[in-house]
Scaffold this motif. Structure first.
Motif, PDB file in Angstrom:
ATOM      1  N   GLY A  20      31.160  35.100  37.531  1.00  0.00           N
ATOM      2  CA  GLY A  20      32.255  35.866  36.935  1.00  0.00           C
ATOM      3  C   GLY A  20      32.414  37.219  37.612  1.00  0.00           C
ATOM      4  N   ALA A  21      31.284  37.809  38.036  1.00  0.00           N
ATOM      5  CA  ALA A  21      31.346  39.110  38.719  1.00  0.00           C
ATOM      6  C   ALA A  21      32.162  38.990  40.009  1.00  0.00           C
ATOM      7  N   MET A  22      32.084  37.827  40.646  1.00  0.00           N
ATOM      8  CA  MET A  22      32.828  37.637  41.901  1.00  0.00           C
ATOM      9  C   MET A  22      34.341  37.613  41.625  1.00  0.00           C
ATOM     10  N   TYR A  23      34.743  36.908  40.541  1.00  0.00           N
ATOM     11  CA  TYR A  23      36.166  36.912  40.162  1.00  0.00           C
ATOM     12  C   TYR A  23      36.593  38.327  39.763  1.00  0.00           C
ATOM     13  N   ARG A  24      35.697  39.040  39.090  1.00  0.00           N
ATOM     14  CA  ARG A  24      35.998  40.417  38.691  1.00  0.00           C
ATOM     15  C   ARG A  24      36.135  41.316  39.923  1.00  0.00           C
ATOM     16  N   GLY A  25      35.325  41.066  40.946  1.00  0.00           N
ATOM     17  CA  GLY A  25      35.401  41.852  42.189  1.00  0.00           C
ATOM     18  C   GLY A  25      36.752  41.677  42.870  1.00  0.00           C
ATOM     19  N   VAL A  26      37.228  40.435  42.924  1.00  0.00           N
ATOM     20  CA  VAL A  26      38.548  40.171  43.531  1.00  0.00           C
ATOM     21  C   VAL A  26      39.639  40.827  42.662  1.00  0.00           C
ATOM     22  N   ALA A  27      39.488  40.723  41.339  1.00  0.00           N
ATOM     23  CA  ALA A  27      40.482  41.312  40.430  1.00  0.00           C
ATOM     24  C   ALA A  27      40.527  42.832  40.589  1.00  0.00           C
ATOM     25  N   LEU A  28      39.360  43.459  40.744  1.00  0.00           N
ATOM     26  CA  LEU A  28      39.326  44.920  40.913  1.00  0.00           C
ATOM     27  C   LEU A  28      40.020  45.334  42.211  1.00  0.00           C
ATOM     28  N   PHE A  29      39.738  44.590  43.275  1.00  0.00           N
ATOM     29  CA  PHE A  29      40.365  44.874  44.569  1.00  0.00           C
ATOM     30  C   PHE A  29      41.889  44.794  44.416  1.00  0.00           C
ATOM     31  N   ILE A  31      37.507  47.157  30.571  1.00  0.00           N
ATOM     32  CA  ILE A  31      38.528  46.318  29.934  1.00  0.00           C
ATOM     33  C   ILE A  31      39.755  46.152  30.833  1.00  0.00           C
ATOM     34  N   GLU A  32      40.045  47.141  31.692  1.00  0.00           N
ATOM     35  CA  GLU A  32      41.209  47.034  32.598  1.00  0.00           C
ATOM     36  C   GLU A  32      41.039  45.828  33.525  1.00  0.00           C
ATOM     37  N   VAL A  33      39.802  45.590  33.956  1.00  0.00           N
ATOM     38  CA  VAL A  33      39.527  44.438  34.830  1.00  0.00           C
ATOM     39  C   VAL A  33      39.516  43.159  33.983  1.00  0.00           C
ATOM     40  N   SER A  34      38.888  43.228  32.803  1.00  0.00           N
ATOM     41  CA  SER A  34      38.849  42.049  31.918  1.00  0.00           C
ATOM     42  C   SER A  34      40.263  41.566  31.591  1.00  0.00           C
ATOM     43  N   ASN A  35      41.188  42.515  31.471  1.00  0.00           N
ATOM     44  CA  ASN A  35      42.560  42.139  31.108  1.00  0.00           C
ATOM     45  C   ASN A  35      43.310  41.386  32.204  1.00  0.00           C
ATOM     46  N   VAL A  36      42.885  41.494  33.450  1.00  0.00           N
ATOM     47  CA  VAL A  36      43.637  40.820  34.532  1.00  0.00           C
ATOM     48  C   VAL A  36      42.840  39.718  35.236  1.00  0.00           C
ATOM     49  N   VAL A  37      41.529  39.675  34.965  1.00  0.00           N
ATOM     50  CA  VAL A  37      40.693  38.758  35.761  1.00  0.00           C
ATOM     51  C   VAL A  37      41.055  37.277  35.580  1.00  0.00           C
ATOM     52  N   SER A  38      41.405  36.894  34.366  1.00  0.00           N
ATOM     53  CA  SER A  38      41.702  35.463  34.168  1.00  0.00           C
ATOM     54  C   SER A  38      42.935  35.035  34.945  1.00  0.00           C
ATOM     55  N   ALA A  39      43.906  35.955  35.102  1.00  0.00           N
ATOM     56  CA  ALA A  39      45.104  35.620  35.887  1.00  0.00           C
ATOM     57  C   ALA A  39      44.712  35.413  37.356  1.00  0.00           C
ATOM     58  N   VAL A  40      43.846  36.281  37.863  1.00  0.00           N
ATOM     59  CA  VAL A  40      43.400  36.156  39.261  1.00  0.00           C
ATOM     60  C   VAL A  40      42.606  34.849  39.440  1.00  0.00           C
ATOM     61  N   ALA A  41      41.834  34.498  38.415  1.00  0.00           N
ATOM     62  CA  ALA A  41      41.000  33.286  38.489  1.00  0.00           C
ATOM     63  C   ALA A  41      41.801  31.991  38.401  1.00  0.00           C
ATOM     64  N   THR A  42      43.101  32.078  38.122  1.00  0.00           N
ATOM     65  CA  THR A  42      43.904  30.845  38.107  1.00  0.00           C
ATOM     66  C   THR A  42      44.357  30.467  39.526  1.00  0.00           C
ATOM     67  N   ILE A  43      44.219  31.392  40.488  1.00  0.00           N
ATOM     68  CA  ILE A  43      44.758  31.147  41.839  1.00  0.00           C
ATOM     69  C   ILE A  43      43.834  30.193  42.608  1.00  0.00           C
ATOM     70  N   LYS A  44      44.411  29.075  42.999  1.00  0.00           N
ATOM     71  CA  LYS A  44      43.637  28.000  43.637  1.00  0.00           C
ATOM     72  C   LYS A  44      42.842  28.484  44.861  1.00  0.00           C
ATOM     73  N   GLU A  45      43.517  29.257  45.708  1.00  0.00           N
ATOM     74  CA  GLU A  45      42.877  29.718  46.951  1.00  0.00           C
ATOM     75  C   GLU A  45      41.720  30.689  46.667  1.00  0.00           C
ATOM     76  N   VAL A  46      41.890  31.497  45.612  1.00  0.00           N
ATOM     77  CA  VAL A  46      40.813  32.420  45.235  1.00  0.00           C
ATOM     78  C   VAL A  46      39.605  31.590  44.813  1.00  0.00           C
ATOM     79  N   ARG A  47      39.867  30.554  44.014  1.00  0.00           N
ATOM     80  CA  ARG A  47      38.784  29.718  43.513  1.00  0.00           C
ATOM     81  C   ARG A  47      38.061  29.025  44.666  1.00  0.00           C
ATOM     82  N   LYS A  48      38.828  28.504  45.620  1.00  0.00           N
ATOM     83  CA  LYS A  48      38.206  27.768  46.727  1.00  0.00           C
ATOM     84  C   LYS A  48      37.297  28.715  47.522  1.00  0.00           C
ATOM     85  N   HIS A  49      37.830  29.902  47.802  1.00  0.00           N
ATOM     86  CA  HIS A  49      37.088  30.904  48.561  1.00  0.00           C
ATOM     87  C   HIS A  49      35.767  31.253  47.850  1.00  0.00           C
TER      88      HIS A  49
END
Ligand code: DC
Length: 229
Positions: free
Chosen positions: A36-45, A97-115
């Motif tokens: 989850g921290a990895m998805y949060r890292g992409v979301a923060l970026f 919470i600012e990251v928590s609020n957007v991370v799930s949207a970022v985690a829906t992206i297929k290419e992000v998940r594959k990476h």
């Protein structure tokens, strides 16, 4: 008897997965990976670049720039690994919470998940790993010897997360925490790409009325069984 196994810990937001996974890794002297921290890292970026907000996500900017996002875990204290984003320790920032609020949207992206799944497999490919997330038993390590599906009552989860955020000095209400949890649960379990599911071979661990120590005991018994088989 097996020497070391792979342990997948999946479950709902703020259900105590990380607490359990960390404690298991410490006890067994395994590697711990907080996916989850990895998805949060992409979301923060993406948040810092203005590519994601509460109302909009620029999928193509995120996808085109995945290779400029370097994520590493580094141990800053014994038994603790912080996430570094392009060399910067962002462990505190990714929990806000600012990251928590957007991370799930970022985690829906297929290419992000594959990476990220490719990176996660590399981190755990030699075994002796405990990884927690949403798709670890279903996608990342479908052959994991032990799969745990952790769950707890939503009000209990909200209260635990609220206390955790408050102890870190975050100014947030319990209602905002609960609403974020419910929203993430909904997005994580209904998205098209590798949604949170309980696989048939997973063991359900409801920790609503268990202390961290008690849930660790339950999990360690299961590890013992798997090591024998
Ligand atoms: O475990 P966490 O709350 O830190 O995870 C943050 C978000 O990342 C979560 O809302 C869903 C997503 N996630 C995911 O889609 N797959 C994973 N393996 C881990 C997390």
């Amino acid at each position: 008897m097996k020497e070391k196994i792979t342990i997948a810990v999946d479950g709902w937001s703020s259900c105590g997965k990380s607490t359990l996974a960390k404690a298991l890794a410490k006890k067994l002297e395994y590697i711990y990976v907080d996916s989850g921290a990895m998805y949060r890292g992409v979301a923060l970026f993406a948040l810092r670049k203005g590519w994601v907000s509460a109302s909009h996500t620029d999928n193509s900017m995120i996808i085109d720039n995945l290779n400029s996002i370097q994520l590493d875990f580094e141990s800053t204290k014994p038994g603790k690994a912080d996430l570094f984003l392009n060399g910067e320790n962002v462990e505190k920032e990714i929990r806000k919470i600012e990251v928590s609020n957007v991370v799930s949207a970022v985690a829906t992206i297929k290419e992000v998940r594959k990476h990220l799944v490719d990176l996660q497999r590399k981190l755990g490919d030699s075994g002796g790993v405990v990884m927690d997330g949403r798709d670890i038993g279903s996608v990342v390590f479908p052959d994991a010897e032990l799969k745990l599906f952790v769950t707890a009552d939503v009000d209990i989860r909200a209260q635990r997360r609220f206390e955790e955020l408050k102890s870190k000095g975050e100014d947030v209400s319990i209602e905002a925490v609960k609403s974020n949890l419910k929203q993430r649960d909904e997005m994580d379990s209904t998205r098209k790409e590798s949604p949170l599911i309980q696989t048939d071979d997973a063991v359900v661990l409801d920790n609503s009325h268990l202390s961290p120590g008690q849930q660790l005991e339950v999990a360690l018994e299961l590890v013992k069984e798997r090591l024998k088989s």
